[in-house]
Motif scaffolding. Structure first.
Motif, PDB file in Angstrom:
ATOM      1  N   TRP A  39      39.498  92.531  59.334  1.00 42.83           N
ATOM      2  CA  TRP A  39      40.195  93.078  58.960  1.00 42.83           C
ATOM      3  C   TRP A  39      41.453  93.686  60.098  1.00 42.83           C
ATOM      4  CZ3 TRP A  39      42.955  97.342  59.133  1.00 42.83           C
ATOM      5  CH2 TRP A  39      43.669  98.285  57.706  1.00 42.83           C
ATOM      6  N   ILE A  40      40.272  94.559  60.872  1.00 42.67           N
ATOM      7  CA  ILE A  40      41.320  95.054  61.720  1.00 42.67           C
ATOM      8  C   ILE A  40      42.197  93.808  63.044  1.00 42.67           C
ATOM      9  CG2 ILE A  40      40.269  97.254  64.010  1.00 42.67           C
ATOM     10  CD1 ILE A  40      37.991  97.628  62.611  1.00 42.67           C
ATOM     11  N   GLN A  41      40.969  93.335  63.439  1.00 40.19           N
ATOM     12  CA  GLN A  41      42.086  92.174  63.732  1.00 40.19           C
ATOM     13  C   GLN A  41      42.825  91.832  63.208  1.00 40.19           C
ATOM     14  OE1 GLN A  41      40.845  89.819  67.198  1.00 40.19           O
ATOM     15  NE2 GLN A  41      38.803  89.846  66.735  1.00 40.19           N
ATOM     16  N   THR A  42      43.305  91.547  62.344  1.00 39.07           N
ATOM     17  CA  THR A  42      44.252  90.601  61.596  1.00 39.07           C
ATOM     18  C   THR A  42      45.413  91.671  60.802  1.00 39.07           C
ATOM     19  OG1 THR A  42      42.567  89.645  60.251  1.00 39.07           O
ATOM     20  CG2 THR A  42      45.018  89.357  59.032  1.00 39.07           C
ATOM     21  N   ARG A  43      45.422  92.875  60.725  1.00 40.02           N
ATOM     22  CA  ARG A  43      46.122  94.274  60.715  1.00 40.02           C
ATOM     23  C   ARG A  43      46.279  95.131  61.514  1.00 40.02           C
ATOM     24  NH1 ARG A  43      46.941  95.470  54.913  1.00 40.02           N
ATOM     25  NH2 ARG A  43      45.681  93.659  53.711  1.00 40.02           N
ATOM     26  N   THR A  44      45.739  94.490  62.666  1.00 38.21           N
ATOM     27  CA  THR A  44      46.119  95.450  63.805  1.00 38.21           C
ATOM     28  C   THR A  44      46.161  94.740  65.464  1.00 38.21           C
ATOM     29  OG1 THR A  44      43.831  96.761  64.677  1.00 38.21           O
ATOM     30  CG2 THR A  44      45.025  97.765  63.200  1.00 38.21           C
ATOM     31  N   GLY A  45      45.838  93.892  65.332  1.00 36.13           N
ATOM     32  CA  GLY A  45      45.588  93.189  66.482  1.00 36.13           C
ATOM     33  C   GLY A  45      44.322  93.811  67.901  1.00 36.13           C
ATOM     34  N   ILE A  46      43.714  94.883  67.370  1.00 39.37           N
ATOM     35  CA  ILE A  46      42.742  95.545  68.120  1.00 39.37           C
ATOM     36  C   ILE A  46      41.157  95.186  68.123  1.00 39.37           C
ATOM     37  CG2 ILE A  46      41.594  97.601  68.039  1.00 39.37           C
ATOM     38  CD1 ILE A  46      43.770  98.972  67.152  1.00 39.37           C
ATOM     39  N   LYS A  47      40.881  94.951  68.940  1.00 40.47           N
ATOM     40  CA  LYS A  47      39.102  94.276  69.396  1.00 40.47           C
ATOM     41  C   LYS A  47      38.750  95.328  69.815  1.00 40.47           C
ATOM     42  CE  LYS A  47      40.572  89.294  70.643  1.00 40.47           C
ATOM     43  NZ  LYS A  47      41.479  89.087  71.723  1.00 40.47           N
ATOM     44  N   GLU A  48      38.948  96.531  70.348  1.00 35.58           N
ATOM     45  CA  GLU A  48      38.381  97.619  71.110  1.00 35.58           C
ATOM     46  C   GLU A  48      39.127  98.215  71.688  1.00 35.58           C
ATOM     47  OE1 GLU A  48      35.951  95.066  73.596  1.00 35.58           O
ATOM     48  OE2 GLU A  48      37.387  95.756  75.491  1.00 35.58           O
ATOM     49  N   ARG A  49      38.480  99.501  71.412  1.00 38.73           N
ATOM     50  CA  ARG A  49      38.868 100.199  72.754  1.00 38.73           C
ATOM     51  C   ARG A  49      38.170 101.514  73.441  1.00 38.73           C
ATOM     52  NH1 ARG A  49      37.730  99.106  67.828  1.00 38.73           N
ATOM     53  NH2 ARG A  49      39.297  99.114  66.892  1.00 38.73           N
ATOM     54  N   ARG A  50      38.838 102.356  73.658  1.00 42.14           N
ATOM     55  CA  ARG A  50      37.935 103.592  74.809  1.00 42.14           C
ATOM     56  C   ARG A  50      37.365 104.590  73.920  1.00 42.14           C
ATOM     57  NH1 ARG A  50      36.683 100.798  79.675  1.00 42.14           N
ATOM     58  NH2 ARG A  50      37.067  98.015  79.053  1.00 42.14           N
ATOM     59  N   ILE A  51      36.006 105.235  74.398  1.00 46.40           N
ATOM     60  CA  ILE A  51      36.019 106.812  73.807  1.00 46.40           C
ATOM     61  C   ILE A  51      35.206 107.541  75.118  1.00 46.40           C
ATOM     62  CG2 ILE A  51      34.398 108.073  72.201  1.00 46.40           C
ATOM     63  CD1 ILE A  51      36.999 106.222  70.633  1.00 46.40           C
ATOM     64  N   ALA A  52      36.047 108.469  75.045  1.00 43.65           N
ATOM     65  CA  ALA A  52      35.416 109.728  76.727  1.00 43.65           C
ATOM     66  C   ALA A  52      34.397 110.000  76.054  1.00 43.65           C
ATOM     67  CB  ALA A  52      36.169 110.520  76.179  1.00 43.65           C
ATOM     68  N   LYS A 289      42.261  95.863  73.664  1.00 49.69           N
ATOM     69  CA  LYS A 289      41.457  96.667  74.675  1.00 49.69           C
ATOM     70  C   LYS A 289      41.286  97.981  74.540  1.00 49.69           C
ATOM     71  CE  LYS A 289      42.757  94.825  78.567  1.00 49.69           C
ATOM     72  NZ  LYS A 289      42.894  94.503  79.944  1.00 49.69           N
ATOM     73  N   TYR A 290      42.409  98.137  73.997  1.00 52.39           N
ATOM     74  CA  TYR A 290      42.415  99.962  74.004  1.00 52.39           C
ATOM     75  C   TYR A 290      43.333 100.302  72.914  1.00 52.39           C
ATOM     76  CZ  TYR A 290      42.712  99.284  79.221  1.00 52.39           C
ATOM     77  OH  TYR A 290      42.131  98.252  80.702  1.00 52.39           O
ATOM     78  N   GLY A 291      43.870 100.073  72.085  1.00 48.19           N
ATOM     79  CA  GLY A 291      43.973 100.642  70.430  1.00 48.19           C
ATOM     80  C   GLY A 291      45.439 101.531  70.630  1.00 48.19           C
ATOM     81  N   ASN A 292      45.723 102.699  70.201  1.00 49.72           N
ATOM     82  CA  ASN A 292      46.682 102.960  70.464  1.00 49.72           C
ATOM     83  C   ASN A 292      46.108 104.770  71.132  1.00 49.72           C
ATOM     84  OD1 ASN A 292      48.516 105.607  70.274  1.00 49.72           O
ATOM     85  ND2 ASN A 292      48.537 104.363  68.148  1.00 49.72           N
ATOM     86  N   THR A 293      46.372 104.685  72.282  1.00 54.78           N
ATOM     87  CA  THR A 293      45.510 105.309  72.800  1.00 54.78           C
ATOM     88  C   THR A 293      46.922 107.412  73.412  1.00 54.78           C
ATOM     89  OG1 THR A 293      46.946 104.510  75.190  1.00 54.78           O
ATOM     90  CG2 THR A 293      44.655 104.234  74.771  1.00 54.78           C
ATOM     91  N   SER A 294      47.437 107.171  72.312  1.00 57.35           N
ATOM     92  CA  SER A 294      48.954 107.674  72.151  1.00 57.35           C
ATOM     93  C   SER A 294      50.100 107.776  73.123  1.00 57.35           C
ATOM     94  CB  SER A 294      47.919 109.793  71.502  1.00 57.35           C
ATOM     95  OG  SER A 294      48.628 110.370  71.558  1.00 57.35           O
ATOM     96  N   ALA A 295      49.656 109.446  73.328  1.00 58.13           N
ATOM     97  CA  ALA A 295      50.845 109.727  74.626  1.00 58.13           C
ATOM     98  C   ALA A 295      51.096 108.740  76.276  1.00 58.13           C
ATOM     99  CB  ALA A 295      50.779 110.636  75.238  1.00 58.13           C
ATOM    100  N   SER A 296      49.090 108.337  76.594  1.00 57.18           N
ATOM    101  CA  SER A 296      49.607 107.467  77.837  1.00 57.18           C
ATOM    102  C   SER A 296      49.653 106.162  76.755  1.00 57.18           C
ATOM    103  CB  SER A 296      48.124 107.599  77.689  1.00 57.18           C
ATOM    104  OG  SER A 296      47.253 107.163  76.825  1.00 57.18           O
ATOM    105  N   SER A 297      49.936 105.769  76.520  1.00 57.86           N
ATOM    106  CA  SER A 297      50.044 103.582  75.515  1.00 57.86           C
ATOM    107  C   SER A 297      51.188 103.401  77.183  1.00 57.86           C
ATOM    108  CB  SER A 297      50.405 103.940  74.015  1.00 57.86           C
ATOM    109  OG  SER A 297      51.226 103.565  74.038  1.00 57.86           O
ATOM    110  N   CYS A 298      51.960 103.551  76.293  1.00 53.69           N
ATOM    111  CA  CYS A 298      52.844 103.210  76.888  1.00 53.69           C
ATOM    112  C   CYS A 298      52.914 103.130  78.917  1.00 53.69           C
ATOM    113  CB  CYS A 298      54.245 103.002  77.403  1.00 53.69           C
ATOM    114  SG  CYS A 298      55.226 102.994  75.790  1.00 53.69           S
ATOM    115  N   LEU A 299      52.205 104.054  79.485  1.00 50.05           N
ATOM    116  CA  LEU A 299      52.006 104.384  81.066  1.00 50.05           C
ATOM    117  C   LEU A 299      51.180 103.595  81.367  1.00 50.05           C
ATOM    118  CD1 LEU A 299      52.443 107.750  82.416  1.00 50.05           C
ATOM    119  CD2 LEU A 299      53.811 106.137  82.805  1.00 50.05           C
ATOM    120  N   ILE A 300      49.898 103.373  80.498  1.00 51.76           N
ATOM    121  CA  ILE A 300      48.747 102.570  81.190  1.00 51.76           C
ATOM    122  C   ILE A 300      49.148 101.334  80.281  1.00 51.76           C
ATOM    123  CG2 ILE A 300      46.135 101.548  79.356  1.00 51.76           C
ATOM    124  CD1 ILE A 300      45.482 105.034  78.522  1.00 51.76           C
TER     125      ILE A 300
END
Ligand SMILES: CC(C)(COP(=O)(O)OP(=O)(O)OC[C@H]1O[C@@H](n2cnc3c(N)ncnc32)[C@H](O)[C@@H]1OP(=O)(O)O)[C@@H](O)C(=O)NCCC(=O)NCCS
Length: 335
Positions: A39-52, A289-300
């Protein structure tokens, strides 16, 4: 960007980013909420994300990204004369995360402040930094940082949002130059529609509804989103601001080498790609690889493509952001 007759231009001197080491996979999320990797991959393309890590605050992510940006700019921290931090997950309500970053970088006295525009942080930050550099004549090198620890405001019981977000920070050193050939900021276009703030917000903990047992009980310290509406707005707004900024600069999409859209959902990016007519090799994607990282997403995303050698000095970049507010922005950059 250049103010008329000022003879001052702005160049991107350096860029850097940081994502935490801990990877949270879709398979792990399957054990936390009623969802599936499929579901996650089909609806969002996200495979994994990073957690602080628990002991990493937003300022810690920002400091690491900032150090990498200063390294890439080959300037010392003592050359920085202003720090801007775009975040919606400040370490605490006050003071600003920017002053905490200043202190952690071992700096003092220079002005520092935060701004809150959510996922349009990169475009708003570039406009702010450029205007200060060209307009005020007081600054030579501005450290622009966008960072968010979204894991601290995500409801880990809400499958509709917790699968989407990740932690990270990106940074850019923007510097004054008198050489027009070095100018990096072709144009920036910003906008907002406060009438739609209820599509994406975090209700409690502010002056409207201070923290109480009730707000905690009602899970009001977590973000809430109307996913389908946000999806629709994101596509429409990022498409129209991209077209407007190209048109007002008499440019076509063919003249752009790389498109760096906000990394919220691969389906949003694909819809934009189709509507704007962008070839696959020109679109920068890190959402997998990172999901939605909010403000930093375009810089990353930009930094990832710089580090991989794809974006080079002179590359023309079109970047679009979109976020809570609603806010949006587009920037045409010459890297
Ligand atoms: C959130 C998002 C991925 C949901 O995708 P969607 O295709 O719109 O899905 P819907 O919201 O229509 O939900 C479809 C179904 O999937 C379910 N669902 C939601 N999240 C789920 C998950 N993680 N796993 C499994 N099912 C899920 C819903 O409950 C719904 O079920 P129902 O039909 O029985 O009610 C998508 O709307 C999106 O990406 N929106 C924009 C998010 C964004 O960009 N946010 C940040 C902006 S800066």
């Amino acid at each position: 960007m250049r103010t008329k007759d000022s003879g001052r231009f702005v160049k991107i001197s350096g860029i850097g980013s940081y994502v935490p080491e801990r990877i949270l996979t879709n398979n792990e999320l399957e054990k936390m909420v009623d969802t599936s990797d499929e579901w996650i991959q089909t609806r969002t393309g996200i495979k994994e994300r990073r957690i602080a890590a628990d002991n990493q605050a937003t300022s810690d992510l920002c400091v690491l990204a900032a150090q990498r940006a200063m390294e890439s700019a080959k300037i010392s921290r003592n050359d920085i004369d202003l720090i801007l931090v775009g975040t919606i997950t400040s370490d605490m309500p006050f003071p600003s995360t920017a002053v905490i970053v200043q202190s952690k970088l071992g700096l003092s006295n220079i002005p520092c402040f935060d701004y809150n525009v959510a996922c349009s942080g990169t475009q708003y930050g570039i406009e702010l930094a450029s205007s200060l550099l060209t307009g005020s004549r007081k600054y030579r090198n501005i450290l622009l940082i966008c960072g968010d620890k979204m894991s601290s405001v995500v409801d880990w019981q809400d499958r509709a949002t917790c699968v989407l977000l990740g932690d990270g920070a990106g940074a850019m050193v923007l510097s004054v130059t008198e050489n027009g050939e070095e100018n990096s900021i072709v144009d920036v276009l910003l906008g907002a529609n406060g009438g739609l703030w209820e599509l994406l917000f975090l209700a409690a903990g502010g002056s409207k509804e201070p923290a109480s047992f009730k707000t905690v009980e009602n899970r009001k310290h977590f973000l809430r989103m109307s996913g389908r509406d946000v999806f629709r707005e994101a596509v429409l707004v990022m498409q129209s601001c991209a077209q407007e900024i190209l048109s007002r600069n008499n440019m076509t999409i063919e003249e752009i080498d790389f498109v760096v859209p906000h990394q919220a959902n691969l389906r949003i990016i694909t819809a934009l790609q189709e509507r704007l007519g962008v070839f696959d090799e020109k679109i920068c994607i890190t959402v997998d690889k990172y999901g939605n990282t909010s403000a930093s997403s375009c810089l990353i995303a930009m930094d990832t493509f710089v580090k991989s050698g794809k974006i080079r000095r002179g590359s023309k970049i079109l970047s679009m952001g979109f976020g809570a507010g609603l806010t949006w922005g587009a920037a045409i950059l010459k890297f």
